[in-house]
Design a protein around this motif. Structure first.
Motif, PDB file in Angstrom:
ATOM      1  N   ASP A  12      -6.368  -5.829   3.087  1.00  0.00           N
ATOM      2  CA  ASP A  12      -6.195  -4.473   2.738  1.00  0.00           C
ATOM      3  C   ASP A  12      -4.818  -4.300   2.541  1.00  0.00           C
ATOM      4  O   ASP A  12      -3.363  -5.479   2.968  1.00  0.00           O
ATOM      5  CB  ASP A  12      -6.505  -2.946   3.625  1.00  0.00           C
ATOM      6  N   ASP A  13      -4.083  -3.236   2.116  1.00  0.00           N
ATOM      7  CA  ASP A  13      -2.544  -2.647   1.667  1.00  0.00           C
ATOM      8  C   ASP A  13      -1.880  -2.663   2.484  1.00  0.00           C
ATOM      9  O   ASP A  13      -0.485  -3.628   2.926  1.00  0.00           O
ATOM     10  CB  ASP A  13      -2.446  -1.389   1.127  1.00  0.00           C
TER      11      ASP A  13
ATOM     12  N   ASP B 241       0.922  -5.591   3.038  1.00  0.00           N
ATOM     13  CA  ASP B 241       2.526  -5.070   3.667  1.00  0.00           C
ATOM     14  C   ASP B 241       2.869  -6.034   4.971  1.00  0.00           C
ATOM     15  O   ASP B 241       4.391  -6.314   4.651  1.00  0.00           O
ATOM     16  CB  ASP B 241       2.630  -3.644   3.362  1.00  0.00           C
TER      17      ASP B 241
ATOM     18  N   THR C  51      -7.170  -4.643  -3.141  1.00  0.00           N
ATOM     19  CA  THR C  51      -6.155  -3.363  -2.111  1.00  0.00           C
ATOM     20  C   THR C  51      -6.338  -2.275  -3.515  1.00  0.00           C
ATOM     21  O   THR C  51      -6.854  -2.209  -4.519  1.00  0.00           O
ATOM     22  CB  THR C  51      -4.814  -3.356  -2.477  1.00  0.00           C
TER      23      THR C  51
ATOM     24  N   GLY D  53      -0.753   0.447  -4.454  1.00  0.00           N
ATOM     25  CA  GLY D  53      -0.275  -0.819  -3.686  1.00  0.00           C
ATOM     26  C   GLY D  53      -0.094  -1.511  -3.740  1.00  0.00           C
ATOM     27  O   GLY D  53       1.313  -1.827  -3.598  1.00  0.00           O
TER      28      GLY D  53
ATOM     29  N   ARG E  64       4.209  -2.703  -4.506  1.00  0.00           N
ATOM     30  CA  ARG E  64       4.585  -4.088  -3.561  1.00  0.00           C
ATOM     31  C   ARG E  64       5.303  -4.736  -5.253  1.00  0.00           C
ATOM     32  O   ARG E  64       6.296  -5.462  -4.688  1.00  0.00           O
ATOM     33  CB  ARG E  64       3.535  -4.788  -3.473  1.00  0.00           C
TER      34      ARG E  64
ATOM     35  N   HIS F 199      -0.554  -9.039  -8.116  1.00  0.00           N
ATOM     36  CA  HIS F 199      -2.129  -9.353  -7.613  1.00  0.00           C
ATOM     37  C   HIS F 199      -2.928  -9.894  -8.359  1.00  0.00           C
ATOM     38  O   HIS F 199      -3.028  -9.349 -10.091  1.00  0.00           O
ATOM     39  CB  HIS F 199      -1.708  -7.306  -7.510  1.00  0.00           C
TER      40      HIS F 199
END
Length: 281
Positions: free
Chosen positions: A65-66, A70, A92, A96, A100, A113
């Motif tokens: 997940d986010d 991270d 995600t 997010g 990113r 992404h």
């Protein structure tokens, strides 16, 4: 040279496919044993994410997940090669992904992404669908790389985070279909109908062919020309619920759908097409 962070079912098969194509891949996983197993296929495993990405031109991720993305990227950053490209296949939030993209661009790296509709077998066979959106110039430079990983790359344009949103709505549809199929099988069981008969039905009659038409009708918002009146659909939902209950089965989604139908019937929409229940979209 490439690095791959996150060696679950999907990630491990992505790596195996890369290795089979003759690529050099360095791998890391929170549970180190999963990464070490891939050394038998030719990968080089590391205990630290920062070491795994050293020298890598492209860094791929498949994480939970986010928060996991991270955290892992923060740990790996010390080993990033100048100008390295980060390709994140994790599911995600759109927010997010947008954050990113900006954060790593500001730091001198390119982040994209690229979530997927792919299972482990797809990853191994380089088939399935990968989603992207954002900087079209950048996407054009990495698309050949992504195309080697999947059967189809779908580009949804300039909007950052859109690929993340598309991935979530696709997964929602899978959840809804699976819950609906569960209800169908429960109703079949209550009616002494075998799973084989259910398979035969859907082998000959494919309701998916009507999806595009339904989406168009729901989006247009005109339900005045019904093909299935709401009151008749509600009657059938009642039969489904009663039959399942009499057979000792519990339906997952149908009772909730029936409640929404009742709300719209109370509003005076009983003679409209049953898809009026989506009118507030």
């Amino acid at each position: 040279m490439k690095a791959f962070l996150g060696i679950g079912l999907l990630g491990s098969n992505f790596v195996k496919a890369m290795l089979a194509k003759g690529e050099q891949v360095q791998v890391w996983n929170r549970t180190a044993e999963k990464a070490l197993v891939l050394e038998a296929d030719g990968a080089k495993a590391f205990e630290e994410a920062a070491k795994a990405v050293e020298g890598a031109d492209i860094i791929h991720l498949t994480l939970k997940d986010d928060a996991a993305v991270d955290e892992v990227l923060a740990k790996a950053a010390a080993g990033f090669k100048p100008g390295a490209i980060i390709i994140d296949h994790s599911t995600t939030s759109a927010e997010g992904a947008i954050k990113r993209t900006k954060h790593w661009k500001d730091a001198g790296f390119r982040y994209l992404h690229a979530p997927v509709f792919m299972g482990p077998i797809n990853a191994l066979e380089s088939s399935g669908v990968m989603l992207v959106s954002g900087d079209q110039e950048f996407i054009a430079t990495v698309k050949p790389e992504l195309s080697k990983m999947t059967g189809k790359v779908m580009d949804f344009g300039e909007m950052e985070g859109k690929a993340a949103g598309i991935k979530l709505l696709g997964n929602l549809f899978i959840l809804a279909v699976t819950a609906g199929l569960s209800d169908s099988l429960q109703l079949a069981k209550a009616s002494n109908i075998s799973p084989e008969d259910v398979i035969s039905l859907f082998s000959e009659w494919n309701p998916a062919t009507s999806l595009t038409g339904r989406i168009k009708k729901m989006s247009a918002g005109d339900f005045s020309n019904p093909s299935w009146e709401l009151t008749m659909a509600r009657k059938d939902a009642g039969l489904m619920i009663d039959t399942a209950k009499a057979g000792g089965q519990t339906l997952i989604t149908t009772p909730s759908i029936a409640e929404v139908m009742d709300t719209w019937i109370d509003k005076g929409s009983g003679s409209d097409d049953w898809m009026v229940i989506s009118k507030e979209i």
